[in-house]
Design an enzyme around this catalytic site. Structure first.
Site, PDB file in Angstrom:
ATOM      1  N   CYS A 188       0.801  -1.226   0.000  1.00  0.00           N
ATOM      2  CA  CYS A 188       0.000   0.000   0.000  1.00  0.00           C
ATOM      3  C   CYS A 188       0.840   1.286   0.000  1.00  0.00           C
ATOM      4  CB  CYS A 188      -0.989  -0.047   1.159  1.00  0.00           C
ATOM      5  SG  CYS A 188      -2.418   1.001   0.866  1.00  0.00           S
ATOM      6  N   ARG A 204     -12.580   6.282  -1.258  1.00  0.00           N
ATOM      7  CA  ARG A 204     -11.549   5.296  -0.959  1.00  0.00           C
ATOM      8  C   ARG A 204     -12.001   3.938  -1.491  1.00  0.00           C
ATOM      9  NH1 ARG A 204      -7.764   6.964   2.441  1.00  0.00           N
ATOM     10  NH2 ARG A 204      -6.946   4.880   2.771  1.00  0.00           N
ATOM     11  N   HIS A 259      -3.548  -5.372   2.049  1.00  0.00           N
ATOM     12  CA  HIS A 259      -3.074  -5.149   3.402  1.00  0.00           C
ATOM     13  C   HIS A 259      -3.036  -6.428   4.190  1.00  0.00           C
ATOM     14  CE1 HIS A 259      -2.005  -1.144   4.338  1.00  0.00           C
ATOM     15  NE2 HIS A 259      -3.039  -0.652   3.692  1.00  0.00           N
TER      16      HIS A 259
END
Ligand code: GLN
Length: 238
Positions: A93, A126, A189
């Site tokens: 990320c 997002r 993630h």
């Protein structure tokens, strides 16, 4: 045999338990009787990449990315040489974005290392949620979780995988992450590796071959639990 893992800037790039990836590297080595060591490098520390076999760079918020940027610039040349010399890297990320040319946030431009020919730009909304990829590096789908505002254009780079569920690099291209030499950059993630053991073993195998020669092989492990974890994410996104 022994591998040394450099954990870059855990004081700043430390979102979502990404460091679980390091535990996974170590466990899968230990189960095969291979030693490992982790060296955490805090911002400002001197890093000797000649000592390292795997480098891990985690995710961080825009604020932390901005802070870490200045330290990355100090190690740019050595880090780049390590990558070009087939050093193994997993960048997640925020760390992935910083390997590129820049990350344009909603208010400023954060300069990246320009090791990858990629750019990232902030955009609403997002991109959040479970994600699944098909990748040449894994016989099972790669499963994970993404949470990023940045949209990444990877130019001519090879993606890590094709998105079958979720958003990926920018929600439009249909692809996620980058593979460059022995580097994987990804928005997935953490921890990504425990539920995608083939990716962990791929990186371990690259590192062992680089250090000890092409003949090194990793013995198979019983991955029943890992595959159940993988399947749980796959089922929940049905
Ligand atoms: N700041 C970046 C983004 O939102 C990366 C955040 C992260 O590492 N989760 O795109």
């Amino acid at each position: 045999m022994k591998l040394t893992i450099g954990h870059l800037y855990p004081d700043l790039l430390n979102l979502y338990g990404d460091r679980g990836n390091i535990q996974c590297f170590r466990k899968r080595l230990k189960w095969r009787g291979i030693e490992s060591e982790v060296i955490p490098y805090l911002s400002g520390d001197t890093i000797d990449f000649n000592n390292l076999d795997i480098v891990f760079l985690g995710g961080g918020s825009d604020r932390e990315q901005e802070l870490v940027c200045k330290y990355l610039m100090e190690i740019r040349e050595d880090f780049s040489a390590y990558i070009e010399d087939n050093g193994v890297v997993l960048a997640v990320c925020g760390g992935y974005q910083l390997l590129g040319k820049y990350y344009q946030t909603d208010s400023k431009k954060i300069e990246g290392l320009s090791i990858l020919n990629i750019i990232s730009e902030w955009e609403e909304p997002r991109l959040i949620g479970d994600i699944i990829l098909d990748s040449s590096l894994s016989s099972k789908p790669i499963v994970g979780f993404e949470n990023h505002a940045g949209r990444t254009d990877i130019g001519n780079h090879t993606p890590l995988g094709k998105v079958t569920r979720g958003h990926g690099n920018n929600g439009i291209s249909g692809y996620e992450g980058v593979i460059y030499k022995n580097l994987i950059g990804t928005y997935l993630h953490g921890p990504l590796l425990p539920k995608n053991p083939e990716i962990c073993d791929y990186l371990l195998s690259c590192a062992l071959k680089r250090k000890y020669g092409e003949d090194v092989t990793l013995e198979n492990l019983d991955d029943t639990l890992e595959h159940m974890a993988n399947q749980t994410i796959a089922d929940r996104t049905e």
